[in-house]
Design an enzyme around this catalytic site. Sequence first.
Site, short mmCIF file in Angstrom:
data_model
loop_
_atom_site.label_atom_id
_atom_site.label_comp_id
_atom_site.label_asym_id
_atom_site.label_seq_id
_atom_site.Cartn_x
_atom_site.Cartn_y
_atom_site.Cartn_z
N CYS A 1 13.34 11.02 7.24
CA CYS A 1 13.49 10.67 8.46
C CYS A 1 14.81 10.79 9.21
O CYS A 1 14.91 10.85 10.45
CB CYS A 1 12.77 9.22 8.99
N LYS A 58 1.01 -1.25 -0.13
CA LYS A 58 0.12 -0.07 -0.18
C LYS A 58 0.73 1.18 -0.10
O LYS A 58 1.49 1.76 0.94
CB LYS A 58 -0.80 0.02 1.21
N GLU A 83 9.93 16.20 15.49
CA GLU A 83 10.64 16.13 13.96
C GLU A 83 10.11 17.27 13.12
O GLU A 83 8.89 17.54 13.34
CB GLU A 83 10.12 14.67 13.60
#
Length: 461
Positions: A281, A171, A365
């Site tokens: 990330c 997905k 973040e």
Amino acid sequence: MKTDLFIGGKWVPGSEGTFPVLDPSSGETITSVARAGASDVDAAISAAHEAWPSWAATAPRQRSEVLRRAFEAMVERREEIAALITQEMGKSLDDARGEVTYAAEFFRWFAEEAVRIGGELRTAPGGANRILTFQRPVGVSLLLTPWNFPAAMATRKIGPALAAGCTVVLKPPEDTPLTALLLAELLADAGVPQGVVNVLTTDKPGELVTRALADHRIRKLSFTGSTQVGRVLLAQAADHVVKCSMELGGNAPFLVLDDADLDAAVQGAMVAKMRNHGQACTAANRFLVHESVVDEFTEKLVSAMRAVPSAPVINERALANLEAKVELSGGKIQLGGKRTKGSGFHYPPTVVTDVPRDSVLGREEIFGPVAPVFTIQDDEDAVAFANATDMGLVSYLYTADLARGLRLAERLDAGMVGLNRGLVSDPAAPFGGVKESGLGREGGYEGIAEYLETTYVATSW
């Protein structure tokens, strides 16, 4: 351009219509792709489950050759794939080319690992029997990928899964589904049998994943995304005790010590911060700079950042999030700080100094081209601040003293450390974090182990 679902080796329309895919550079619709519904999820899992025994029994060399052909096809079609990534994700064409090269390497690396799946034979300590172990594929694997590296995050999961003998249901993210659909076409052309790779697209990911994880035939979940979503998925996976790999959020510190080569540190900072326009990330999130060099480093960083043109972030939500974080930071904006006027979702390179350590830029973040600079006093202060987070994906460290750097690297709570390097990602290296940054590793020798189970046989002769 393929826009349907890929199930059982066939392109089929979604049972719930379509949804639009936007160009983040302009905000305009590129095309519409199929929206998968519950019946499509069931069909994809059934196709993968039916294909699994045959694929698992396929000779490792044959699986290897399929992946090798997929690698060669990606290299041959690099310009086409890169252009599609740029269109749906917004990164520069040069960055997109780099991603395709990186993504293809996962197919080549795991083509080589497919023929090295091992086992062991040894004598039990008591001498009564032999201990025989062998490894076999875990089964149907649900792969959930993020939008920021639409090719690489897919190949980093598909490669080891297919090498191990697993079948997959992929997905991709709703923002960048087109690259995944192109990869499905490429894999089919490379000789992947029907049902081994299935791709479901949707803009209702929660519903799709909940349906999939409720199916006992799903035996493996690999997810790359936020820690918040990862927690939810782990809870859902617990119902059927599904084997999980999680590559979650980061809050990467970038340490610049008093003896660092500042030009090299700034060059590394630009890679660690601005790769993918900060939407990674692994992006440097907090610049921790020694008080004796902080002014000079900041001046050089601002100069380097000023030379980078404004680029789009993925969508309006991400753009608004960056604006809010900079506004709430409590620091001094040295460069950028406001969205770029015009169409699309553009945000300029931004440098913020005098940032309180407990501000939003120190705790969360950023996921964008914003570089907050913090002052550190010594090595102890640097390590303490670097580790003062629940995340632990990657850390960066610049020093002229290699021994000093290695000592500090051992103390950093991170799954990866870039020592005098602004780039850590490599298909041959184990990628992953500690603490709330994830479970397991992708890439390296460790990557294929995530898709294998070990069977032990007690025997004697």
